[in-house]
Design an enzyme around this catalytic site. Structure first.
Site, PDB file in Angstrom:
ATOM      1  N   GLY A  49       0.874  -1.163   0.000  1.00 58.33           N
ATOM      2  CA  GLY A  49       0.000   0.000   0.000  1.00 58.33           C
ATOM      3  C   GLY A  49       0.910   1.212   0.000  1.00 58.33           C
ATOM      4  N   GLU A  50       0.762   2.053   0.977  1.00 61.75           N
ATOM      5  CA  GLU A  50       1.615   3.231   1.088  1.00 61.75           C
ATOM      6  C   GLU A  50       2.084   3.308   2.536  1.00 61.75           C
ATOM      7  OE1 GLU A  50       2.765   5.227  -1.342  1.00 61.75           O
ATOM      8  OE2 GLU A  50       3.907   6.090   0.287  1.00 61.75           O
ATOM      9  N   CYS A  81       5.975  -5.463   0.149  1.00 59.50           N
ATOM     10  CA  CYS A  81       6.170  -4.095  -0.335  1.00 59.50           C
ATOM     11  C   CYS A  81       6.108  -3.078   0.819  1.00 59.50           C
ATOM     12  CB  CYS A  81       5.164  -3.824  -1.452  1.00 59.50           C
ATOM     13  SG  CYS A  81       5.786  -2.630  -2.627  1.00 59.50           S
ATOM     14  N   ARG A 108      12.997   3.126  -0.063  1.00 56.78           N
ATOM     15  CA  ARG A 108      11.653   3.250  -0.640  1.00 56.78           C
ATOM     16  C   ARG A 108      11.734   3.633  -2.119  1.00 56.78           C
ATOM     17  NH1 ARG A 108       8.245   7.319   2.152  1.00 56.78           N
ATOM     18  NH2 ARG A 108       6.690   6.375   0.811  1.00 56.78           N
ATOM     19  N   ILE A 137       5.271  -2.773  -7.691  1.00 59.29           N
ATOM     20  CA  ILE A 137       4.542  -1.503  -7.824  1.00 59.29           C
ATOM     21  C   ILE A 137       5.195  -0.471  -6.898  1.00 59.29           C
ATOM     22  CG2 ILE A 137       2.297  -0.357  -7.607  1.00 59.29           C
ATOM     23  CD1 ILE A 137       1.008  -3.161  -7.853  1.00 59.29           C
ATOM     24  N   HIS A 173       4.229  -8.132  -5.135  1.00 55.63           N
ATOM     25  CA  HIS A 173       2.848  -8.408  -4.694  1.00 55.63           C
ATOM     26  C   HIS A 173       2.366  -9.763  -5.214  1.00 55.63           C
ATOM     27  CE1 HIS A 173       1.398  -4.352  -3.299  1.00 55.63           C
ATOM     28  NE2 HIS A 173       2.490  -3.987  -3.947  1.00 55.63           N
ATOM     29  N   GLU A 175      -0.094 -11.493  -4.182  1.00 54.73           N
ATOM     30  CA  GLU A 175      -1.568 -11.608  -4.091  1.00 54.73           C
ATOM     31  C   GLU A 175      -2.255 -11.123  -5.372  1.00 54.73           C
ATOM     32  OE1 GLU A 175       0.203  -9.232  -2.886  1.00 54.73           O
ATOM     33  OE2 GLU A 175      -0.876  -7.334  -3.088  1.00 54.73           O
TER      34      GLU A 175
END
Ligand code: GLN
Length: 208
Positions: A49-50, A81, A108, A137, A173, A175
Protein backbone atom coordinates in the site's frame (compact mmCIF):
# COMPACT_ATOMS: atom_id res chain seq x y z
CA UNK A 1 -5.09 -30.01 13.50
CA UNK A 2 -7.07 -26.80 13.12
CA UNK A 3 -6.44 -24.44 10.23
CA UNK A 4 -3.93 -21.67 10.70
CA UNK A 5 -5.61 -18.41 11.69
CA UNK A 6 -3.90 -15.60 9.82
CA UNK A 7 -4.68 -11.91 10.20
CA UNK A 8 -4.26 -9.32 7.47
CA UNK A 9 -3.62 -5.76 8.59
CA UNK A 10 -6.64 -4.05 7.04
CA UNK A 11 -5.91 -0.36 7.64
CA UNK A 12 -4.93 0.55 4.09
CA UNK A 13 -3.63 -1.01 0.90
CA UNK A 14 -4.09 -4.35 -0.78
CA UNK A 15 -5.40 -6.47 2.10
CA UNK A 16 -8.47 -8.07 0.47
CA UNK A 17 -6.61 -10.15 -2.14
CA UNK A 18 -4.24 -11.57 0.49
CA UNK A 19 -7.36 -13.03 2.10
CA UNK A 20 -8.31 -14.76 -1.17
CA UNK A 21 -4.82 -16.29 -1.58
CA UNK A 22 -4.55 -17.34 2.09
CA UNK A 23 -7.95 -19.02 2.06
CA UNK A 24 -6.92 -20.84 -1.14
CA UNK A 25 -3.87 -21.97 0.86
CA UNK A 26 -6.19 -23.48 3.49
CA UNK A 27 -5.92 -20.77 6.17
CA UNK A 28 -8.67 -19.04 8.08
CA UNK A 29 -8.33 -15.26 7.69
CA UNK A 30 -9.18 -12.26 9.84
CA UNK A 31 -9.10 -8.58 8.79
CA UNK A 32 -7.15 -6.83 11.56
CA UNK A 33 -8.20 -3.28 12.37
CA UNK A 34 -7.38 -3.08 16.08
CA UNK A 35 -4.30 -4.45 17.82
CA UNK A 36 -6.12 -6.69 20.32
CA UNK A 37 -7.20 -8.88 17.38
CA UNK A 38 -3.58 -10.13 17.26
CA UNK A 39 -4.16 -12.11 20.47
CA UNK A 40 -6.03 -14.78 18.60
CA UNK A 41 -3.78 -15.26 15.56
CA UNK A 42 -0.96 -17.52 14.39
CA UNK A 43 0.31 -15.17 11.67
CA UNK A 44 -0.09 -11.64 10.38
CA UNK A 45 0.27 -10.23 6.86
CA UNK A 46 1.26 -6.58 6.51
CA UNK A 47 0.17 -5.79 2.96
CA UNK A 48 1.48 -3.43 0.33
CA UNK A 49 0.00 0.00 0.00
CA UNK A 50 1.61 3.23 1.09
CA UNK A 51 3.87 3.02 4.12
CA UNK A 52 3.48 6.71 5.00
CA UNK A 53 -0.33 6.31 5.01
CA UNK A 54 -0.03 3.15 7.11
CA UNK A 55 2.21 4.99 9.57
CA UNK A 56 -0.31 7.82 9.84
CA UNK A 57 -3.14 5.39 10.50
CA UNK A 58 -1.05 3.64 13.18
CA UNK A 59 -0.20 6.91 14.92
CA UNK A 60 -1.74 7.03 18.38
CA UNK A 61 -2.30 3.24 18.36
CA UNK A 62 -0.13 0.58 20.00
CA UNK A 63 0.27 -1.43 16.76
CA UNK A 64 4.09 -1.23 16.72
CA UNK A 65 4.43 -2.68 20.25
CA UNK A 66 1.56 -5.12 19.67
CA UNK A 67 3.19 -6.51 16.51
CA UNK A 68 6.56 -6.82 18.31
CA UNK A 69 4.83 -8.61 21.20
CA UNK A 70 2.95 -10.90 18.80
CA UNK A 71 6.23 -11.88 17.14
CA UNK A 72 7.91 -12.43 20.54
CA UNK A 73 5.11 -14.81 21.51
CA UNK A 74 5.81 -16.88 18.39
CA UNK A 75 3.60 -15.21 15.77
CA UNK A 76 4.75 -15.34 12.15
CA UNK A 77 4.86 -12.15 10.05
CA UNK A 78 4.71 -11.65 6.30
CA UNK A 79 5.33 -8.20 4.82
CA UNK A 80 4.81 -7.31 1.15
CA UNK A 81 6.17 -4.10 -0.33
CA UNK A 82 5.04 -1.31 2.06
CA UNK A 83 4.73 -4.11 4.65
CA UNK A 84 8.47 -4.85 4.33
CA UNK A 85 9.20 -1.14 4.75
CA UNK A 86 7.27 -1.24 8.04
CA UNK A 87 9.09 -4.36 9.23
CA UNK A 88 12.62 -3.25 8.21
CA UNK A 89 15.20 -2.19 10.75
CA UNK A 90 16.50 0.65 8.54
CA UNK A 91 14.45 2.69 6.03
CA UNK A 92 15.80 5.27 3.59
CA UNK A 93 14.58 7.68 0.86
CA UNK A 94 13.44 9.21 3.11
CA UNK A 95 14.09 7.74 6.54
CA UNK A 96 10.94 6.96 8.52
CA UNK A 97 9.97 5.02 11.66
CA UNK A 98 9.56 1.27 11.40
CA UNK A 99 8.80 -1.76 13.56
CA UNK A 100 12.40 -2.90 13.08
CA UNK A 101 12.01 -6.67 13.40
CA UNK A 102 13.59 -7.56 10.04
CA UNK A 103 17.31 -6.88 9.81
CA UNK A 104 17.40 -5.27 6.36
CA UNK A 105 18.31 -1.90 4.98
CA UNK A 106 15.56 -0.78 2.59
CA UNK A 107 15.18 2.13 0.20
CA UNK A 108 11.65 3.25 -0.64
CA UNK A 109 10.63 3.51 -4.31
CA UNK A 110 14.03 2.06 -5.24
CA UNK A 111 12.94 0.99 -8.75
CA UNK A 112 11.58 4.42 -9.66
CA UNK A 113 8.13 5.98 -9.90
CA UNK A 114 4.67 4.52 -10.55
CA UNK A 115 5.35 4.35 -14.32
CA UNK A 116 8.41 2.21 -13.62
CA UNK A 117 6.25 -0.50 -12.03
CA UNK A 118 6.71 -3.86 -13.77
CA UNK A 119 5.93 -7.56 -13.91
CA UNK A 120 8.40 -10.40 -14.30
CA UNK A 121 9.02 -14.03 -13.32
CA UNK A 122 11.93 -15.04 -11.12
CA UNK A 123 13.13 -18.52 -10.07
CA UNK A 124 12.66 -19.22 -6.37
CA UNK A 125 14.55 -22.46 -5.63
CA UNK A 126 12.63 -23.03 -2.38
CA UNK A 127 9.32 -23.03 -4.28
CA UNK A 128 10.47 -25.16 -7.24
CA UNK A 129 9.32 -24.75 -10.84
CA UNK A 130 8.02 -22.73 -12.57
CA UNK A 131 9.61 -19.32 -11.80
CA UNK A 132 7.35 -17.18 -9.62
CA UNK A 133 5.36 -14.34 -11.24
CA UNK A 134 6.22 -11.09 -9.46
CA UNK A 135 4.52 -7.70 -9.71
CA UNK A 136 6.52 -4.70 -8.49
CA UNK A 137 4.54 -1.50 -7.82
CA UNK A 138 6.63 1.47 -6.66
CA UNK A 139 8.56 -1.21 -4.89
CA UNK A 140 11.32 -0.70 -2.36
CA UNK A 141 14.84 -2.08 -2.88
CA UNK A 142 16.49 -4.15 -0.17
CA UNK A 143 20.05 -2.79 -0.15
CA UNK A 144 21.57 -5.12 2.42
CA UNK A 145 20.53 -7.84 4.82
CA UNK A 146 21.81 -8.83 8.25
CA UNK A 147 23.56 -12.12 9.00
CA UNK A 148 20.39 -13.97 10.06
CA UNK A 149 18.45 -13.10 6.92
CA UNK A 150 18.14 -15.74 4.21
CA UNK A 151 17.80 -14.48 0.61
CA UNK A 152 15.20 -16.64 -1.17
CA UNK A 153 15.08 -14.77 -4.51
CA UNK A 154 17.01 -12.00 -6.21
CA UNK A 155 16.37 -9.71 -9.15
CA UNK A 156 19.02 -7.47 -10.75
CA UNK A 157 21.38 -8.48 -7.95
CA UNK A 158 19.04 -7.31 -5.17
CA UNK A 159 17.05 -9.51 -2.76
CA UNK A 160 13.30 -9.48 -3.51
CA UNK A 161 12.25 -12.28 -1.16
CA UNK A 162 13.85 -12.93 2.23
CA UNK A 163 13.14 -14.92 5.35
CA UNK A 164 14.40 -14.44 8.86
CA UNK A 165 13.13 -16.95 11.42
CA UNK A 166 9.36 -16.62 11.24
CA UNK A 167 9.37 -13.41 9.21
CA UNK A 168 8.83 -13.62 5.45
CA UNK A 169 9.17 -10.57 3.23
CA UNK A 170 8.67 -9.88 -0.49
CA UNK A 171 9.13 -6.54 -2.19
CA UNK A 172 6.59 -7.64 -4.84
CA UNK A 173 2.85 -8.41 -4.69
CA UNK A 174 2.09 -12.17 -5.00
CA UNK A 175 -1.57 -11.61 -4.09
CA UNK A 176 -2.09 -9.95 -7.50
CA UNK A 177 -1.27 -13.21 -9.29
CA UNK A 178 -3.15 -16.53 -9.19
CA UNK A 179 0.00 -18.28 -7.88
CA UNK A 180 -0.53 -19.15 -4.21
CA UNK A 181 2.86 -20.72 -3.45
CA UNK A 182 4.02 -17.78 -1.32
CA UNK A 183 0.84 -17.83 0.76
CA UNK A 184 1.21 -21.59 1.21
CA UNK A 185 4.80 -21.09 2.35
CA UNK A 186 3.71 -18.43 4.83
CA UNK A 187 0.86 -20.60 6.15
CA UNK A 188 3.43 -23.37 6.74
CA UNK A 189 5.53 -20.91 8.81
CA UNK A 190 2.57 -20.20 11.12
CA UNK A 191 2.20 -22.62 13.98
CA UNK A 192 -0.39 -22.27 16.74
CA UNK A 193 0.66 -19.42 19.02
CA UNK A 194 -0.84 -16.97 21.45
CA UNK A 195 -1.16 -20.01 23.61
CA UNK A 196 2.60 -20.16 24.04
CA UNK A 197 3.64 -22.55 21.27
CA UNK A 198 5.40 -22.03 18.01
CA UNK A 199 7.82 -24.13 16.08
CA UNK A 200 9.89 -22.38 13.45
CA UNK A 201 12.83 -24.08 11.89
CA UNK A 202 15.77 -21.84 11.04
CA UNK A 203 18.79 -23.40 9.40
CA UNK A 204 17.92 -26.74 10.95
CA UNK A 205 17.55 -25.48 14.53
CA UNK A 206 14.18 -25.30 16.17
CA UNK A 207 13.14 -22.08 17.91
CA UNK A 208 10.66 -22.35 20.79
N1 GLN B 1 6.03 3.03 -2.52
C1 GLN B 1 5.28 2.56 -1.40
C2 GLN B 1 5.90 3.05 -0.08
O1 GLN B 1 6.93 3.63 -0.07
C3 GLN B 1 5.16 1.04 -1.38
C4 GLN B 1 4.40 0.58 -2.60
C5 GLN B 1 3.68 -0.73 -2.44
O2 GLN B 1 3.44 -1.21 -1.32
N2 GLN B 1 3.26 -1.29 -3.54
O3 GLN B 1 5.36 2.85 0.94
Amino acid sequence: MRNRRIGILALQGDFALHGVSLRAAGAETVDVRVSRQLDDLDGLVIPGGESTALLKLMEGTDFFEAIRGFHDRGGALYGTCAGVILLASRVGSPAQPSIGLLDVDIQRNGYGRQVDSFETSVPVPLLGDPPLPMIFIRAPVIRSVGAGVEILAELRGRPVMVRSGRILATTFHPELTPDTRIHRLFASMCAPVGRGRCVASVGGSVLR
